[in-house]
Write a protein that holds these residues in place. Sequence first.
Motif, PDB file in Angstrom:
ATOM      1  N   GLU A 148      45.556  47.718  35.256  1.00  0.00           N
ATOM      2  CA  GLU A 148      44.787  48.375  36.334  1.00  0.00           C
ATOM      3  C   GLU A 148      43.395  47.778  36.438  1.00  0.00           C
ATOM      4  N   ARG A 151      43.423  44.167  37.929  1.00  0.00           N
ATOM      5  CA  ARG A 151      43.600  44.135  39.382  1.00  0.00           C
ATOM      6  C   ARG A 151      42.334  44.606  40.098  1.00  0.00           C
ATOM      7  N   GLU A 152      41.751  45.668  39.573  1.00  0.00           N
ATOM      8  CA  GLU A 152      40.590  46.237  40.242  1.00  0.00           C
ATOM      9  C   GLU A 152      39.369  45.321  40.128  1.00  0.00           C
ATOM     10  N   HIS A 154      39.464  42.114  39.648  1.00  0.00           N
ATOM     11  CA  HIS A 154      39.766  40.964  40.502  1.00  0.00           C
ATOM     12  C   HIS A 154      39.396  41.251  41.956  1.00  0.00           C
ATOM     13  N   ASP A 155      39.839  42.394  42.463  1.00  0.00           N
ATOM     14  CA  ASP A 155      39.563  42.734  43.865  1.00  0.00           C
ATOM     15  C   ASP A 155      38.052  42.792  44.101  1.00  0.00           C
ATOM     16  N   GLU A 202      54.842  40.274  36.589  1.00  0.00           N
ATOM     17  CA  GLU A 202      53.745  40.855  37.385  1.00  0.00           C
ATOM     18  C   GLU A 202      52.741  39.766  37.763  1.00  0.00           C
ATOM     19  N   PHE A 206      51.764  38.425  41.479  1.00  0.00           N
ATOM     20  CA  PHE A 206      50.356  38.563  41.860  1.00  0.00           C
ATOM     21  C   PHE A 206      49.776  37.218  42.303  1.00  0.00           C
TER      22      PHE A 206
END
Lengths: 390, 261
Positions: A148, A151-152, A154-155, A202, A206
């Motif tokens: 989590e 991903r966060e 990275h964004d 994953e 991604f």
Amino acid sequence: MKFYFFHLMPYQDIDPDYLKTNKSSWINLPNSYYDPKKGAKLYHRYLDELELADTLGFDGVCVNEHHQTAYGMMPSPNVLAGALSRRLKKATVGVIGRALPIVDNPLTIAEEFAMIDNLMEGRFIAGFVRGIGCEYHASMTNPGFSLERFREAHDLIVRAWTDPGPFEFYGKHYHYQYVNPWPRPYQSPRPPIWIPSQGSTETVEFAAHPDRRYTYIITFSPVASVRKNMKAYRDQCQVYGYECPAEQMGWAMPAYIAETDAIARKEAAPHIESLFNKFISSPSQYKLPPGYSSLASYKAVMEGKYKVRENYLDCDSLIENGMFLCGSAETVAAKLEEYQKEMGFGNIAPMLQFGTLPKELTEKNLRLFAEEVIPKVRHLGVDMETLAAE
Amino acid sequence: MATHTSEKKTIAGCEIELLKGGNGPPLVFLHGAGGAHNWMPYMERLSEHFALTVPSHPGWGRSDTPDWLDGMGDLAYFYLEFLKEMDLGKTHLVGNSLGGWLALEIAVRSTAQIETLTLVSAAGIHVDGVPKGDIFLWDDNERVYNTFYDPKFAEARLAKQPSEEDANISLKNHFSTAKMAWHPRFYNPELQKWLHRIDIPTLILWGDSDKIFPPAYGRAMQKLIPGSKLTILPECGHLPQQEKLEDFISGVTAHTNGAAS
């Protein structure tokens, strides 16, 4: 193909018997084993080696991040990228990568990477990783939130580089009223992103996503896994509706070149064995904290991979399974050609220093790779469009 | 011998398993990191005195792992809801290790449904200068040996070949434990500011040889909870309900009877 000399910067002056009284090279190996006088010399030696790669014509040099370990002296790879930024004349620098989930303020990564990109005037590759399991013990980041947070973060970083600031960012783990980093990256819209991986599904989904199309780098894997994972990545690109170009895939592996196959094996053996049996070494609960991966893959890994690694890995078997490219320039070039034609990658990140490999052999290795391997295989994995453009 | 049953109960969209047995005043036992999906001798003995309920926490045993499970606060609110919905009236609450921490998190929020509190080698606080054991860095054998004072208990546990279900549950429990307790390690820095809110009779039981949370943790906890009593059990590790079963049972029954009278 493009060639990036990837340095791991091991603390190679360590007492060779340290594992007789310690369980691991990671996390809680006492730092009294680290002698700053020797460490300082090693930093400068390793930076010299990276700079030599620039003058020898490598396309780039790479550093990465590990914490509290003799395996690598780069808890902050950006410091070294900063040092290199004033010395590299032509080569790109890649930080492959920073472990995003283990920082509490990922904006610092956006800022520091943008600084390096400015200093390098665009000759910079940003690598993003989750960080291996050991980092979660060393940083106390909860492994259960690793994916989590990756991903966060990275964004957040990509938006910080590409969306006009200031803007708000409110995620589950990271919360900002003002995202507005200065400097902005030199490259537009942002630096290229590499995703080093050992092949999780994953990560493949991604990295290959059409919104991202990140360069997927397989590290430290037997050639059978490299083949399998690159195929999975190419297949995933097709699922997303496009053909994976060569430059979107790469392979990072230790490599050693000498005058003949026999000399190469003889010179490399003790040093490659020190990497795989000492510097990498740690018990499975160090490497794989609970929650870092799904329950199913945790079980699979515990039963498979780490059981294999409990056995001593000798140089011959590492060459045999393709974890280690070793031999004369002809042998290694022929292998690279065969693998490239089969798998279609366009980047190679050879680790030409590994374990206890000393300065003289590292420099010899760098020269032979640059002068006798690269010219034989550089033409491979170059898309026709790119050739036409040149 | 009392019989026990297994029931399912859904709260906040999460189905959990309850082991139940016995008659008498209600007592809820909150298990630790290792879970409690099998009926154990200490449950049998508690059920001779109480109407015992042993829930498997969300994320443990045969209970669901809900998406909302991110930390001990989530479990605390879940159990406040649980105590209300179970309609047990006021219940005796016993928590071991991570379950003791959970009992503290519940009790600082509300003691309205709790008659007495018994904390057994409870996590939840930090004591400066007293290192805890690191269950995440120990290998499987070390973890078992460091749980007990008497290695015979560890040997007996290690000699038992777990069923496939038990092995899977044990891994699931370990994952959930990490999610709850990885950082800050087995405690909530906010908690000790509010332990003075606990206004019900509280007994703290601790093994003198607890290698996970040394007895200094019990002494510190006793000072933080007004009117609480501390009993240190000699030659005992982290699980008094297994290693010193008689002392555990007599401690709980005396404490709960004393509270009732």
